[in-house]
Design an enzyme around this catalytic site. Structure first.
Site, PDB file in Angstrom:
ATOM      1  N   LYS A   1       0.849  -1.205   0.000  1.00 14.11           N
ATOM      2  CA  LYS A   1       0.000   0.000   0.000  1.00 14.11           C
ATOM      3  C   LYS A   1       0.881   1.250   0.000  1.00 14.11           C
ATOM      4  CE  LYS A   1      -1.665   1.657   3.990  1.00 14.11           C
ATOM      5  NZ  LYS A   1      -1.421   3.075   4.286  1.00 14.11           N
ATOM      6  N   ASN A   2       1.899   1.262   0.847  1.00  8.30           N
ATOM      7  CA  ASN A   2       2.681   2.487   1.020  1.00  8.30           C
ATOM      8  C   ASN A   2       3.705   2.723  -0.080  1.00  8.30           C
ATOM      9  OD1 ASN A   2       1.158   2.988   3.223  1.00  8.30           O
ATOM     10  ND2 ASN A   2       2.709   2.424   4.726  1.00  8.30           N
TER      11      ASN A   2
ATOM     12  N   ARG B   1      -4.844  10.899   3.869  1.00 13.80           N
ATOM     13  CA  ARG B   1      -3.812  11.929   3.926  1.00 13.80           C
ATOM     14  C   ARG B   1      -2.778  11.751   2.831  1.00 13.80           C
ATOM     15  NH1 ARG B   1      -1.462  13.935   7.139  1.00 13.80           N
ATOM     16  NH2 ARG B   1       0.619  13.314   6.567  1.00 13.80           N
TER      17      ARG B   1
ATOM     18  N   CYS C   1      -5.335  12.558  11.977  1.00 10.22           N
ATOM     19  CA  CYS C   1      -6.015  11.261  11.951  1.00 10.22           C
ATOM     20  C   CYS C   1      -5.859  10.669  13.349  1.00 10.22           C
ATOM     21  CB  CYS C   1      -5.411  10.352  10.886  1.00 10.22           C
ATOM     22  SG  CYS C   1      -3.816   9.701  11.347  1.00 10.22           S
TER      23      CYS C   1
ATOM     24  N   ARG D   1      -0.281  14.692  12.273  1.00  8.47           N
ATOM     25  CA  ARG D   1       0.212  14.422  10.905  1.00  8.47           C
ATOM     26  C   ARG D   1       0.370  15.729  10.089  1.00  8.47           C
ATOM     27  NH1 ARG D   1      -1.322   9.033   9.713  1.00  8.47           N
ATOM     28  NH2 ARG D   1       0.212   9.055   8.061  1.00  8.47           N
ATOM     29  N   PRO D   2       1.157  16.684  10.556  1.00  4.44           N
ATOM     30  CA  PRO D   2       1.328  17.932   9.792  1.00  4.44           C
ATOM     31  C   PRO D   2       2.030  17.686   8.452  1.00  4.44           C
ATOM     32  CG  PRO D   2       2.913  17.809  11.572  1.00  4.44           C
ATOM     33  CD  PRO D   2       1.999  16.641  11.759  1.00  4.44           C
ATOM     34  N   VAL D   3       2.051  18.716   7.603  1.00  8.94           N
ATOM     35  CA  VAL D   3       2.723  18.609   6.302  1.00  8.94           C
ATOM     36  C   VAL D   3       3.765  19.715   6.136  1.00  8.94           C
ATOM     37  CG1 VAL D   3       0.872  17.366   5.114  1.00  8.94           C
ATOM     38  CG2 VAL D   3       0.807  19.886   5.223  1.00  8.94           C
TER      39      VAL D   3
ATOM     40  N   ASP E   1       4.633   0.792  11.821  1.00 10.19           N
ATOM     41  CA  ASP E   1       3.435   0.119  11.302  1.00 10.19           C
ATOM     42  C   ASP E   1       3.327  -1.324  11.772  1.00 10.19           C
ATOM     43  OD1 ASP E   1       3.431   1.797   8.056  1.00 10.19           O
ATOM     44  OD2 ASP E   1       2.878   2.448  10.070  1.00 10.19           O
TER      45      ASP E   1
ATOM     46  N   ARG F   1      -8.618  -0.410   4.309  1.00  5.62           N
ATOM     47  CA  ARG F   1      -7.746   0.593   3.668  1.00  5.62           C
ATOM     48  C   ARG F   1      -6.397  -0.012   3.319  1.00  5.62           C
ATOM     49  NH1 ARG F   1      -7.536   6.330   6.460  1.00  5.62           N
ATOM     50  NH2 ARG F   1      -6.118   6.454   4.693  1.00  5.62           N
TER      51      ARG F   1
END
Ligand code: EPZ
Length: 418
Positions: free
Chosen positions: A22-23, A93, A117, A122-124, A306, A398
């Site tokens: 997925k990632n 995100r 979340c 979870r900033p950007v 994870d 997900r």
């Protein structure tokens, strides 16, 4: 709302195929926007987040096609919008990963701020600073990141915090920037290596992906390509932990053991016998109870955050006491309260959880709070006495492809209802 029901007690035995990561596929789908021809992706997992990203690409005007089982094609030549809407971004995100490609290819991008979340704010900010290094003018207005750049210029950028997504955004943008970019303190995850391999297949000039220093020589254009997505090391680790907890013997196939050193070492510490043979990993725990292990999550090649929830589930039924330190996200112990409902003995103090193994958990209704927490609750249900019912399993869909079918194939008593 759908639920998953697990009857505990069955040891897992047999063989299971690992899906694409997925990632890796999420940033790679975003990277297709950089190409000026058709991109064909293979080994694409059937996941909700993949569908969401496909919808986002279609929203931008790209043509996303179904090339058959596990195959997705993207024709980015029809892109006619550079705005990623809130309705899509708020559900995933990783949508922020279209920022770099749109900016590099079209000189303009507007991406809704993803918001937080369950596991953290979870900033950007690191994404924005990295792209500004390449010459982008970026403002944050009305909940949107608004970015412009006539032509990105190669630059040296040092990340003060290791960030997978920010490294990916800057790497993608740098491929079409003018001149050389050097990304220092880059994330080294295998998914970044896979993204780089796909970009190189498009004609990008990248060296050092997978190390802390990535060098990109900008090119004028990127072309069509084909790419097969790397195996999902987190799905693989999840199934191996399930085998270890249930005292079974499981072989996973189509895996990449070379991307899983920290997890495999930890499973050996827990007493598992592991045999790696090409893309196959066999874990044998035949009838033995795992030993408790200590975990500190770190950027790759350290122990992956994870896999933290899954190893907490293992520690819940292991022999001894395991101490877990979560250093990556500020709120990634949401699974603790649910594991306590199953009879676990866990004490949390800030970013540290002390888990005292108990001989048996007892089944109960529990609630998934985020993707990997959902997996840890299924793992706990596999070894709990009686029935465990897991609610809010949309989190699970997900990131895990057909998890109940794959576990049933290994002998688990698991089903989806509702
Ligand atoms: C990626 O998220 C993964 N998601 C996550 O997997 C994974 O847990 C994480 O990397 C760490 O390995 C995808 O690849 C789609 P980060 P990402 O930027 O890129 C802080 C899963 O379960 N940070 O490496 O968002 C951040 O808050 C998911 O599959 C900033 O402060 O993670 C965190 O504390 C969950 N500012 C740390 O850095 C920023 O601009 C690492 O986050 C960006 C991040």
């Amino acid at each position: 709302m759908q639920k998953i029901v697990v009857e505990g007690g069955a040891p897992l035995n047999g063989e299971v195929r690992i899906s694409g990561a997925k990632n890796a596929v999420l940033p790679i789908l975003c990277a297709t926007l950089l190409a000026d021809g058709l991109v064909t992706l293979r080994n694409v997992p059937h996941l909700h987040d993949v569908h969401t990203t496909a919808r986002l690409l279609a929203e931008l005007g790209a043509r996303v096609g179904d090339g058959g089982p596990g195959v997705v094609t993207v024709d980015p030549t029809t892109v006619n919008s550079h705005v990623a809407p809130y309705e899509l971004v708020k559900t995933m995100r990783a949508s922020v990963l279209v920022l770099g490609p749109l900016l590099a290819k079209y000189g303009h991008a507007e991406v809704s701020l993803p918001g937080g979340c369950a596991i953290g704010s979870r900033p950007v900010d690191l994404h924005i600073k990295g792209l500004q290094s390449l010459g982008a003018q970026i403002s944050v207005e009305n909940g949107f990141i608004k970015a412009r750049a006539d032509k990105l210029r190669g630059a040296r950028h040092v990340f003060d915090i290791v960030s997978v997504g920010a490294t990916e955004n800057v790497l993608m943008a740098a491929t079409l920037a003018q001149g050389r970019s050097v990304i220092e303190n880059a994330a080294m995850e295998p998914e970044i290596v896979d993204l780089a391999e796909c970009l190189i297949a498009m004609g990008a000039n990248i060296t050092g992906a997978g190390t802390g220093r990535i060098v990109v020589e900008g090119v004028d254009r990127l072309h069509a390509c084909e790419h097969s997505v790397v195996a999902d090391r987190i799905e693989a680790g999840t199934f191996l932990v399930a085998a270890a907890m249930t005292g079974g013997r499981v072989t996973i196939t189509h895996a990449r053991p070379d991307t899983m050193d920290a997890v495999l070492d930890k499973l050996r510490d827990a007493g598992a016998e592991l045999d790696c043979d090409g893309d196959r990993i066999t874990l044998d725990m035949k009838g033995r109870r795992p030993k408790s292990v200590d975990i500190t999550t770190m950027p790759h090649p350290g122990f992956p955050t994870d896999m933290q929830a899954q190893f907490m589930a293992l520690n819940c039924v292991a022999d001894g006491v395991g101490v877990i330190n979560e250093t990556i996200f500020e709120n990634r112990f949401m699974h603790v309260n649910e594991l306590l409902r199953l009879g676990a003995d866990i004490r949390v103090d800030g970013h540290t959880a002390v888990v005292r193994g108990v001989p048996r958990l007892s089944g109960a209704p529990v609630m998934a709070t985020d993707l990997r927490a959902s997996a840890s609750l299924i793992l706990a249900g596999l070894v709990a006495n009686g029935t465990t019912t897991i609610d809010r399993i949309y989190h699970l869909d997900r990131g895990y492809e057909n998890i109940e079918q794959k576990l049933s194939g290994l002998g688990a008593k698991i089903s989806r209802i509702g």
